[in-house]
Design a protein around this motif. Structure first.
Motif, PDB file in Angstrom:
ATOM      1  N   LEU A  48      52.777  -2.120 -62.639  1.00 36.18           N
ATOM      2  CA  LEU A  48      52.220  -2.246 -63.982  1.00 36.18           C
ATOM      3  C   LEU A  48      51.023  -3.196 -64.024  1.00 36.18           C
ATOM      4  O   LEU A  48      50.198  -3.115 -64.933  1.00 36.18           O
ATOM      5  N   SER A 246      53.274  -0.093 -74.863  1.00 35.80           N
ATOM      6  CA  SER A 246      53.401  -0.450 -73.447  1.00 35.80           C
ATOM      7  C   SER A 246      54.610   0.196 -72.777  1.00 35.80           C
ATOM      8  O   SER A 246      54.629   0.353 -71.552  1.00 35.80           O
ATOM      9  N   THR A 266      53.278  -6.786 -66.720  1.00 39.41           N
ATOM     10  CA  THR A 266      52.481  -6.177 -67.792  1.00 39.41           C
ATOM     11  C   THR A 266      51.577  -7.213 -68.444  1.00 39.41           C
ATOM     12  O   THR A 266      50.357  -7.009 -68.578  1.00 39.41           O
TER      13      THR A 266
END
Length: 484
Positions: A48, A246, A266
């Motif tokens: 990510l 997300s 993230t």
């Protein structure tokens, strides 16, 4: 009942592979908003990082950084605002943890907050409409850089050429979005490395010319300074707050993946490049006129490097827009449009291209959209707050199969398909934020406070507090707790 038509898959049902046949870079992603079975989960949270890093080395971040200095902040005040505003990426990281838990994208998970029917409205406005507007603005930014690149090649950027450039950039963007998750994971690491190399050269050039002691001639203080600091923080924070999607990019991870790792990779992947690129914009504004960054930066960059820089601006915008188009396609499905994800992405792209062509070639439409997005923080702040609060209340536990059920028997049908707690919290948060905003218009509370714009903290706080209060006895929360 899943509200999508999955793309055709090859191989026998339940077949397993690494990665699964349904999620390979060389084929169109099979899943839309339907539930991802455990047998098809794969990957590691560290993937990510590059997804979010590639999307945040972009032209708009340079614009935002330069704008902070142009607004009247000193260099160090601007850098402090950039740091604080980008901390909102922590919310994006928190929301990403819901993807593997549910095996579903954000556009489905939010049924837990707004109900099956209420969530369609949420996706139509807070998902699809906002995404398409951002797509058009980003596409316009990329096209401007591409026009300059074309002219450097000796080709006049007349109207037919501009149309062709916009269409080509959109086609490249949509190709990534259509092929979907696996191609994004595959491409975004080399894109991140390439953009990092280009912006390293930009950083050296900027630092050579930057005035580290820069301060505006008219120094602000008191209420005026605080108003500017809050406005700048809101401007920076509007980026991370717009990504309530997300979970779209984490939902293929195994449900056993570490939630801390998902949130951390993230948030870090978005935070670091956003801080660096925004800071370069602020530093550059101490040396050149950043009202037109693309042209101004060419004054301090090596001549041979300018085409590379322009190409990097286009590439970075393609990266961010591919994520935007991907999520917009899922939002369109979640609204209730019964088409495959690949088709919904193309529909979104067609609308965004039409808006961009109209805005760049026929009117000031994009200025209108840009102004509207300055006010949109009154919506996206409360949307983010409600979602983040729900993740915390459920301790990251979501039943993906139950969320996929759109019938009145679904536990997330609530009353008439609407969760009154989520709807009330969102309306209260948006109303409170609107009273405190000071952008295109000044709310009564902002006016009473001499222009202080408290829309972001007030809107998010009201939404979060009211949602937590109204949901404290909800049966779906109790079910999530008993499943612990």
């Amino acid at each position: 009942m899943a509200s999508t038509i999955p793309d055709p898959q090859s191989g026998p049902p339940g077949a397993r592979a690494t990665p699964p046949p349904a999620d390979r870079p060389g084929r169109i992603e099979a899943h839309g908003i339907d539930h991802i079975p455990d047998a098809e989960r794969h990957g590691h949270p560290r993937e990510l990082f590059s997804v979010w890093a590639a999307a945040n080395v972009n032209y708009l971040s340079l614009l935002v950084g330069g704008a902070l200095v142009l607004m009247g902040l000193s260099l160090w005040q601007a850098l402090a605002v950039i740091g604080v505003g980008n901390l909102f990426w922590l919310f994006t990281g928190l929301l990403a943890t819901s993807g593997p838990a549910a095996g579903a994208p954000s556009e489905v998970i939010t049924r837990a907050m707004y109900g099956v029917i209420g969530n369609r409205v949420n996706n139509a406005i807070g998902g699809w409409l906002v995404s398409v507007c951002y797509f058009a603005l980003n596409l316009a930014a990329a096209a401007t850089a591409a026009f300059a690149l074309v002219e450097k090649a000796g080709i006049a950027a007349d109207t037919p050429v501009k149309v062709a450039v916009i269409v080509v950039i959109a086609a490249l963007t949509l190709a990534i979005s259509v092929y979907g998750h696996a191609l994004i994971i595959k491409l975004y690491l080399p894109i991140t490395l390439a953009l990092a190399g280009v912006f390293t050269v930009v950083a050296f050039a900027v630092l050579r010319h930057a005035d580290l002691s820069y301060a505006p001639e008219a120094r602000l203080g008191g209420t005026d300074l605080w108003a500017l600091l809050l406005a700048g923080t809101t401007l920076v924070a509007s980026g991370p707050l717009s990504y309530t999607t997300s979970a779209d990019f984490s939902r293929y991870l195994p449900r056993t993946a570490s939630r801390k790792a998902i949130a951390g990779w993230t948030a870090l992947g978005a935070f670091l490049p956003s801080v660096v690129v925004c800071s370069l914009g602020a530093l550059a504004a101490t040396a050149v006129d950043m009202t037109d960054p693309q042209t101004a930066l060419q004054e301090i960059l090596p001549g041979w490097f300018v085409p590379v820089f322009l190409l990097a601006l286009v590439l970075g915008t393609i990266a961010i827009n591919a994520l935007t188009a991907y999520s917009a396609g899922l939002a369109l499905q979640a609204v209730g449009l019964r088409v495959r994800r690949s088709v919904s992405v193309l529909l979104d792209g067609a609308v965004a291209v039409a808006l961009t062509l109209y805005g760049l070639l026929a009117s000031d439409f994009l200025d209108t959209v840009s102004n509207a997005l300055q006010v949109i923080v009154v919506l996206i702040g409360p949307l983010m707050a409600v979602y983040a609060t729900d993740v915390l209340l459920r301790r990251g536990r979501y039943d993906g199969l139950a969320l996929s059920d759109e019938t009145p028997g679904s536990p997330f049908w609530y009353a008439g398909g609407v969760n009154g707690a989520g709807a009330s919290a969102l309306v209260a948060g948006v109303t409170s934020a609107a009273l405190c905003v000071n952008t295109l218009y000044t709310g009564p509370i902002a006016a009473a406070l001499d222009g202080l714009d408290l829309s972001l903290p007030v809107g998010m706080s009201v939404s979060a507090a009211l949602y937590a209060l109204l949901m404290r006895n909800d049966r779906t929360l109790r079910a999530a707790g008993s499943a612990a």
